[in-house]
Scaffold this motif. Sequence first.
Motif, short mmCIF file in Angstrom:
data_model
loop_
_atom_site.label_atom_id
_atom_site.label_comp_id
_atom_site.label_asym_id
_atom_site.label_seq_id
_atom_site.Cartn_x
_atom_site.Cartn_y
_atom_site.Cartn_z
N LEU A 69 0.85 -1.15 0.03
CA LEU A 69 -0.04 -0.06 -0.07
C LEU A 69 0.90 1.37 0.06
O LEU A 69 1.80 1.46 0.76
CB LEU A 69 -0.96 -0.06 1.08
CG LEU A 69 -1.75 1.27 1.43
CD1 LEU A 69 -3.04 1.25 0.32
CD2 LEU A 69 -2.35 1.33 2.66
N ASP A 70 0.76 2.07 -0.96
CA ASP A 70 1.38 3.41 -0.93
C ASP A 70 0.53 4.68 -0.58
O ASP A 70 -0.58 4.61 -1.20
CB ASP A 70 1.94 3.72 -2.51
CG ASP A 70 2.73 5.00 -2.60
OD1 ASP A 70 3.72 5.34 -1.35
OD2 ASP A 70 2.52 5.55 -3.37
N VAL A 71 0.64 5.05 0.47
CA VAL A 71 -0.32 5.93 1.28
C VAL A 71 0.14 7.55 0.92
O VAL A 71 1.36 7.68 1.02
CB VAL A 71 -0.20 5.80 2.80
CG1 VAL A 71 -1.14 6.80 3.28
CG2 VAL A 71 -0.30 4.37 2.99
N GLU A 129 2.14 -6.58 3.42
CA GLU A 129 3.30 -6.59 4.11
C GLU A 129 4.26 -5.62 3.74
O GLU A 129 5.41 -5.51 4.46
CB GLU A 129 4.14 -8.01 2.95
CG GLU A 129 3.43 -9.19 3.25
CD GLU A 129 2.35 -9.58 2.73
OE1 GLU A 129 2.03 -9.04 1.58
OE2 GLU A 129 1.34 -10.03 3.27
N LEU A 130 3.92 -4.48 2.91
CA LEU A 130 4.78 -3.31 2.86
C LEU A 130 3.75 -2.11 2.71
O LEU A 130 3.11 -2.13 1.85
CB LEU A 130 5.81 -3.29 1.61
CG LEU A 130 6.42 -2.11 1.28
CD1 LEU A 130 7.47 -1.66 2.50
CD2 LEU A 130 7.24 -2.24 0.12
N VAL A 131 3.93 -1.08 3.56
CA VAL A 131 3.14 0.11 3.33
C VAL A 131 4.12 1.20 3.34
O VAL A 131 5.39 1.17 4.11
CB VAL A 131 2.27 0.34 4.87
CG1 VAL A 131 1.71 1.63 4.66
CG2 VAL A 131 1.41 -0.64 4.85
N THR A 132 4.10 1.85 2.27
CA THR A 132 4.80 3.12 1.94
C THR A 132 4.40 4.41 2.13
O THR A 132 3.13 4.65 1.73
CB THR A 132 5.78 2.74 0.51
OG1 THR A 132 4.74 3.14 -0.49
CG2 THR A 132 6.47 1.40 0.25
N GLY A 151 6.19 -7.61 8.56
CA GLY A 151 5.80 -6.68 7.40
C GLY A 151 6.68 -5.34 7.75
O GLY A 151 7.29 -5.07 8.63
N ARG A 152 6.69 -4.46 6.61
CA ARG A 152 7.37 -3.31 6.60
C ARG A 152 6.87 -2.20 6.56
O ARG A 152 6.01 -2.13 5.66
CB ARG A 152 8.67 -3.49 5.63
CG ARG A 152 9.79 -4.53 6.31
CD ARG A 152 10.75 -4.48 5.17
NE ARG A 152 11.89 -5.17 5.69
CZ ARG A 152 12.47 -6.47 5.38
NH1 ARG A 152 11.24 -7.32 4.83
NH2 ARG A 152 12.91 -7.09 6.03
N ALA A 153 7.27 -0.96 6.99
CA ALA A 153 7.03 0.35 6.70
C ALA A 153 8.09 1.10 6.11
O ALA A 153 9.19 0.97 6.64
CB ALA A 153 6.28 1.05 7.76
N LEU A 154 7.94 1.98 4.95
CA LEU A 154 9.03 2.54 4.44
C LEU A 154 8.42 4.13 4.41
O LEU A 154 7.33 4.39 3.63
CB LEU A 154 9.24 2.04 3.02
CG LEU A 154 10.11 2.97 1.97
CD1 LEU A 154 11.38 3.33 2.45
CD2 LEU A 154 10.31 2.27 1.04
N ILE A 155 9.22 4.96 4.96
CA ILE A 155 8.74 6.25 5.02
C ILE A 155 9.94 7.34 4.62
O ILE A 155 11.09 7.27 4.86
CB ILE A 155 8.50 6.76 6.52
CG1 ILE A 155 7.40 5.83 7.07
CG2 ILE A 155 7.86 8.36 6.47
CD1 ILE A 155 6.94 6.24 8.39
N ALA A 156 9.60 7.75 3.34
CA ALA A 156 10.77 8.64 2.70
C ALA A 156 10.24 10.03 2.37
O ALA A 156 9.24 10.40 2.28
CB ALA A 156 10.92 7.89 1.36
#
Length: 207
Positions: A69-71, A129-132, A151-156
């Motif tokens: 999911l790309d938020v 599994e991944l939220v960005t 799962g992972r969170a990626l915050i850029a």
Amino acid sequence: MNREAIGRRFARLATDAVVRYPPLWRLFRGPLRRQFNGLAPVWNTLRRPDSLASFEEALERIEPPRRVLDVGTGTGAGAEAIKRRFPSAEVTGVDLAPAMIEQARASVRGVRFEVADASHLPYEDESFELVTLSNMIPFFDELARVVAPGGRALIAFSSGAETPIYVAPERLETELRGLGFTQFAVVAAGRGVALLAQRGATQNTSG
Ligand SMILES: C[S@@+](CC[C@H](N)C(=O)[O-])C[C@H]1O[C@@H](n2cnc3c(N)ncnc32)[C@H](O)[C@@H]1O
């Protein structure tokens, strides 16, 4: 100060306020939605070629996720990069601004785009599994709720601390640690910085 500079200041003010006290979101939601609806037709011209440098570098460090999911996806550039990197993943992008979602649907293939508010995501617990998030205000409780165990969170943030919407990695780590994330890596690339966080493999501690 020109209109663009005022918009950037407003985005930073909203980010700081909402991260400190999330209920304040109800004051910022309408104005930010209008701001980004207005920016949608020109958003891709405002993005730099290396806007996703730290985001993509972080994607290189993880195994292929099944559902992503790309938020605050905007015009969908982050979601598109995820699909390119992990072609068999089921990728969804959500944004508050319908005009952004229209642009995303018109230009990105193989990704589902939906209008949704990150403060109340329309997804089951532990769905991804991944939220960005790229250049997006984090709503920590909701983020943690929809990340699967392990799962992972990626915050850029594209321009590091100069990004209008920016939260320092230390602050992100503190918030996520309190919500059951246990492993963290700060990834720098180009002018950007990202935090990659992994949730513990057992059940969510947020609820
Ligand atoms: C600075 S733009 C970033 C867009 C894209 N991720 C990028 O890096 O190009 C922030 C986006 O987040 C969206 N947004 C802001 N608050 C949101 C919320 N609570 N829920 C969903 N989207 C939100 C805005 O509409 C806007 O499209």
